[in-house]
Write an enzyme that holds these catalytic residues in place. Sequence first.
Site, PDB file in Angstrom:
ATOM      1  N   GLN A 181       0.851  -1.199   0.000  1.00  0.00           N
ATOM      2  CA  GLN A 181       0.000   0.000   0.000  1.00  0.00           C
ATOM      3  C   GLN A 181       0.884   1.246   0.000  1.00  0.00           C
ATOM      4  OE1 GLN A 181      -3.570  -0.607   2.893  1.00  0.00           O
ATOM      5  NE2 GLN A 181      -1.932  -1.973   3.582  1.00  0.00           N
ATOM      6  N   HIS A 194      -1.516   1.546  -4.184  1.00  0.00           N
ATOM      7  CA  HIS A 194      -1.975   2.933  -4.014  1.00  0.00           C
ATOM      8  C   HIS A 194      -1.127   3.931  -4.782  1.00  0.00           C
ATOM      9  CE1 HIS A 194      -4.071   1.638  -0.013  1.00  0.00           C
ATOM     10  NE2 HIS A 194      -4.679   1.182  -1.092  1.00  0.00           N
ATOM     11  N   THR A 216       0.602  -2.837   8.531  1.00  0.00           N
ATOM     12  CA  THR A 216      -0.627  -2.186   8.079  1.00  0.00           C
ATOM     13  C   THR A 216      -1.724  -2.411   9.110  1.00  0.00           C
ATOM     14  OG1 THR A 216      -2.374  -2.078   6.402  1.00  0.00           O
ATOM     15  CG2 THR A 216      -1.200  -4.181   6.598  1.00  0.00           C
ATOM     16  N   SER A 217      -2.479  -1.337   9.346  1.00  0.00           N
ATOM     17  CA  SER A 217      -3.556  -1.431  10.352  1.00  0.00           C
ATOM     18  C   SER A 217      -4.787  -2.120   9.774  1.00  0.00           C
ATOM     19  CB  SER A 217      -3.926  -0.007  10.820  1.00  0.00           C
ATOM     20  OG  SER A 217      -4.394   0.747   9.692  1.00  0.00           O
ATOM     21  N   VAL A 220       3.644   4.057  -1.039  1.00  0.00           N
ATOM     22  CA  VAL A 220       3.945   4.782  -2.287  1.00  0.00           C
ATOM     23  C   VAL A 220       5.419   5.166  -2.333  1.00  0.00           C
ATOM     24  CG1 VAL A 220       1.577   5.588  -2.593  1.00  0.00           C
ATOM     25  CG2 VAL A 220       3.164   6.982  -1.235  1.00  0.00           C
TER      26      VAL A 220
HETATM   27  N1  APR Z   1       7.089  -2.005  12.357  1.00  0.00           N
HETATM   28  C1  APR Z   1       5.956  -2.633  11.930  1.00  0.00           C
HETATM   29  N2  APR Z   1       4.727  -2.075  11.994  1.00  0.00           N
HETATM   30  C2  APR Z   1       4.646  -0.837  12.518  1.00  0.00           C
HETATM   31  C3  APR Z   1       5.768  -0.123  12.990  1.00  0.00           C
HETATM   32  C4  APR Z   1       7.030  -0.764  12.892  1.00  0.00           C
HETATM   33  N3  APR Z   1       8.168  -0.166  13.308  1.00  0.00           N
HETATM   34  N4  APR Z   1       5.341   1.084  13.463  1.00  0.00           N
HETATM   35  C5  APR Z   1       4.005   1.110  13.286  1.00  0.00           C
HETATM   36  N5  APR Z   1       3.579  -0.035  12.735  1.00  0.00           N
HETATM   37  C6  APR Z   1       2.218  -0.443  12.374  1.00  0.00           C
HETATM   38  C7  APR Z   1       1.120   0.194  13.195  1.00  0.00           C
HETATM   39  O1  APR Z   1       0.910  -0.529  14.392  1.00  0.00           O
HETATM   40  C8  APR Z   1      -0.072   0.070  12.247  1.00  0.00           C
HETATM   41  O2  APR Z   1      -0.712  -1.178  12.385  1.00  0.00           O
HETATM   42  O3  APR Z   1       1.983  -0.013  11.053  1.00  0.00           O
HETATM   43  C9  APR Z   1       0.581   0.154  10.862  1.00  0.00           C
HETATM   44  C10 APR Z   1       0.369   1.492  10.185  1.00  0.00           C
HETATM   45  O4  APR Z   1      -0.999   1.629   9.921  1.00  0.00           O
HETATM   46  P1  APR Z   1      -1.472   2.887   9.074  1.00  0.00           P
HETATM   47  O5  APR Z   1      -0.796   4.115   9.572  1.00  0.00           O
HETATM   48  O6  APR Z   1      -2.979   2.840   9.033  1.00  0.00           O
HETATM   49  O7  APR Z   1      -0.887   2.633   7.619  1.00  0.00           O
HETATM   50  P2  APR Z   1      -1.470   1.688   6.483  1.00  0.00           P
HETATM   51  O8  APR Z   1      -2.190   0.519   7.060  1.00  0.00           O
HETATM   52  O9  APR Z   1      -0.359   1.404   5.541  1.00  0.00           O
HETATM   53  O10 APR Z   1      -2.535   2.657   5.761  1.00  0.00           O
HETATM   54  C11 APR Z   1      -3.200   2.122   4.641  1.00  0.00           C
HETATM   55  O11 APR Z   1      -4.303   4.250   4.344  1.00  0.00           O
HETATM   56  O12 APR Z   1      -4.279   6.515   4.253  1.00  0.00           O
HETATM   57  C12 APR Z   1      -4.245   5.392   3.494  1.00  0.00           C
HETATM   58  O13 APR Z   1      -3.339   5.222   1.357  1.00  0.00           O
HETATM   59  C13 APR Z   1      -2.979   5.295   2.693  1.00  0.00           C
HETATM   60  O14 APR Z   1      -1.795   3.305   2.042  1.00  0.00           O
HETATM   61  C14 APR Z   1      -2.356   3.995   3.153  1.00  0.00           C
HETATM   62  C15 APR Z   1      -3.542   3.241   3.702  1.00  0.00           C
END
Ligand code: APR
Length: 235
Positions: free
Chosen positions: A86, A104, A176-177, A88
């Site tokens: 996801q 994305h 990813t969350s 970029v």
């Molecule tokens: N190592 C592994 N995971 C981590 C770390 C780390 N050091 N630090 C944080 N995380 C985890 C968090 O716990 C969370 O579960 O990374 C995840 C980040 O989640 P988001 O900020 O929601 O990012 P993501 O899931 O990639 O978002 C998906 O949302 O806004 C849109 O297009 C955007 O691609 C993005 C999409």
Amino acid sequence: MKKIVFLTGAGISAESGIRTFRDAGGLWEEYSIEDVCSVEGWHRNPKLVNAFYQERRRQLVGAKPNEAHRRVAQLEQDFQVVVVTQNVDDLHERAGSSTIIHLHGDLLTMCSSFNKEDLAQHVHLSLDNVEVPADARAADGSLLRPYIVWFGENVPKLEDAIDEIQSADIVVIIGTSLNVYPAAGLINYARPDAQLFLIDPNPVKLPRNLTVSVIQQTASQGMQTLCEHLSSLKL
Ligand code: APR
């Protein structure tokens, strides 16, 4: 050769200094998704949107792949590896992964704001020059926009990602969350006999019907744990 598909999100790039979206200090604490990550926001204020992505490109110049990106790439020695991300950023590319699907879009490509999928209009930036004037135009005369899939836009590479997950022996979700669909729903396409892993230092809500081995560590530590586990299986 067994096939591993990684489904990665912002967390895999966190240790490279790239901000996530929904963690404390994440991008969506400072910016509104509607303003900088939606078609309506683009039409309302394209200069603000271009400035937001220009800032993220500048951050990318100083970032480097971390141990997690490198371990994902190194697994290509023993497995067929596909990265469905996801993200970029280009950190998977720079770490050496050879098969990457950007669901994305990607920060280093600009596109036509008439038709973002018109490849003839794409402008590919390199890290040694990420500056794009906010009023720059594509060859079709439209304002250049970032080649990013905004909320409300379709995900052109979704079918490719589904095909890869459906043929995976192992699926690893990292950083990813699982908040954003359709990416978050990809895990449901895994085969019933596939081994599923999730690497994240925080708890992540997973579909109840799936058996997932959770490695509650950061991406770098979690990838080390995973690699030790995989080599013990002699897959
Ligand atoms: N190592 C592994 N995971 C981590 C770390 C780390 N050091 N630090 C944080 N995380 C985890 C968090 O716990 C969370 O579960 O990374 C995840 C980040 O989640 P988001 O900020 O929601 O990012 P993501 O899931 O990639 O978002 C998906 O949302 O806004 C849109 O297009 C955007 O691609 C993005 C999409």
